[in-house]
Write a protein that holds these residues in place. Sequence first.
Motif, PDB file in Angstrom:
ATOM      1  N   GLU A 173       0.832  -1.207   0.000  1.00  0.00           N
ATOM      2  CA  GLU A 173       0.000   0.000   0.000  1.00  0.00           C
ATOM      3  C   GLU A 173       0.866   1.257   0.000  1.00  0.00           C
ATOM      4  O   GLU A 173       0.551   2.251  -0.676  1.00  0.00           O
ATOM      5  N   GLU A 176       2.209   1.662  -3.501  1.00  0.00           N
ATOM      6  CA  GLU A 176       1.175   2.167  -4.403  1.00  0.00           C
ATOM      7  C   GLU A 176       0.895   3.639  -4.143  1.00  0.00           C
ATOM      8  O   GLU A 176       0.701   4.425  -5.082  1.00  0.00           O
ATOM      9  N   HIS A 177       0.863   4.011  -2.872  1.00  0.00           N
ATOM     10  CA  HIS A 177       0.620   5.427  -2.524  1.00  0.00           C
ATOM     11  C   HIS A 177       1.761   6.295  -3.018  1.00  0.00           C
ATOM     12  O   HIS A 177       1.539   7.402  -3.538  1.00  0.00           O
ATOM     13  N   SER A 178       2.983   5.777  -2.871  1.00  0.00           N
ATOM     14  CA  SER A 178       4.149   6.536  -3.332  1.00  0.00           C
ATOM     15  C   SER A 178       4.120   6.706  -4.844  1.00  0.00           C
ATOM     16  O   SER A 178       4.400   7.796  -5.368  1.00  0.00           O
ATOM     17  N   ASN A 179       3.748   5.626  -5.550  1.00  0.00           N
ATOM     18  CA  ASN A 179       3.655   5.716  -7.006  1.00  0.00           C
ATOM     19  C   ASN A 179       2.562   6.694  -7.428  1.00  0.00           C
ATOM     20  O   ASN A 179       2.719   7.453  -8.410  1.00  0.00           O
ATOM     21  N   HIS A 180       1.449   6.682  -6.700  1.00  0.00           N
ATOM     22  CA  HIS A 180       0.352   7.601  -6.999  1.00  0.00           C
ATOM     23  C   HIS A 180       0.787   9.050  -6.801  1.00  0.00           C
ATOM     24  O   HIS A 180       0.482   9.933  -7.635  1.00  0.00           O
ATOM     25  N   LEU A 181       1.509   9.318  -5.704  1.00  0.00           N
ATOM     26  CA  LEU A 181       1.998  10.671  -5.453  1.00  0.00           C
ATOM     27  C   LEU A 181       2.974  11.103  -6.538  1.00  0.00           C
ATOM     28  O   LEU A 181       2.948  12.249  -7.006  1.00  0.00           O
ATOM     29  N   SER A 182       3.839  10.169  -6.937  1.00  0.00           N
ATOM     30  CA  SER A 182       4.815  10.495  -7.981  1.00  0.00           C
ATOM     31  C   SER A 182       4.114  10.833  -9.288  1.00  0.00           C
ATOM     32  O   SER A 182       4.496  11.788  -9.994  1.00  0.00           O
ATOM     33  N   THR A 183       3.062  10.077  -9.614  1.00  0.00           N
ATOM     34  CA  THR A 183       2.306  10.344 -10.837  1.00  0.00           C
ATOM     35  C   THR A 183       1.645  11.713 -10.780  1.00  0.00           C
ATOM     36  O   THR A 183       1.677  12.493 -11.752  1.00  0.00           O
ATOM     37  N   ASN A 184       1.047  12.027  -9.627  1.00  0.00           N
ATOM     38  CA  ASN A 184       0.389  13.335  -9.470  1.00  0.00           C
ATOM     39  C   ASN A 184       1.390  14.481  -9.579  1.00  0.00           C
ATOM     40  O   ASN A 184       1.123  15.518 -10.197  1.00  0.00           O
TER      41      ASN A 184
END
Length: 203
Positions: A173, A176-184
């Motif tokens: 998790e 995934e959260h880190s990847n989501h932040l990086s994408t944003n």
Amino acid sequence: MMENSNGTKTVTYEASPMVEPFIGMEFESEESAKSFYDNYATVMGFVMRVDAFRRSMRDGTVVWRRLVCNKEGFRRSRPRRSESRKPRAITREGCKALIVVKREKSGKWLVTKFVKEHNHPLLPLSPNVRRNPHLSQTPDEKDAKIRELSAELSRERKRCAALQQQLDMVFKEMEEHSNHLSTNINNVIQSVREIESNTFTKL
């Protein structure tokens, strides 16, 4: 000790350990026989060890038990791994002292064999001296302890596996959260660059 009508003598758990075993002696139970011989061994100066038993072919219960001196038999010789290591102390000397008890149809246990003589010096112990309780454990008691420890080990392994699974989920998790932040963040940077580019184009 109580004398029976058939001439045999039944020993109770509270009987004096100074009474010497003899062929024909009766006990109320296997545990009484073991406790008696253990107390007798303490007074005489040796340590009792449960050596062997036999089970009934009909119901699997123990019907024959042999109790020996802990110096019975000989330790199997093994090649030394290193010449610098000290040899282990000799703990078995082939002592023949033993007692054999057999369960009768009446349910009582009868002494069928008794060897008194030891081939080593005896060291009488004080009744207050505490000994390792594992020396007098029966094979059944040892098996039960092994099963108990194995079950406990299995439970701990399952608990560790469950904790590891939860930890993996947390890490997943977090990733995934880190990847989501990086994408944003990348999207924001790209938007800013596009705005800047449009601004410069208009100028």
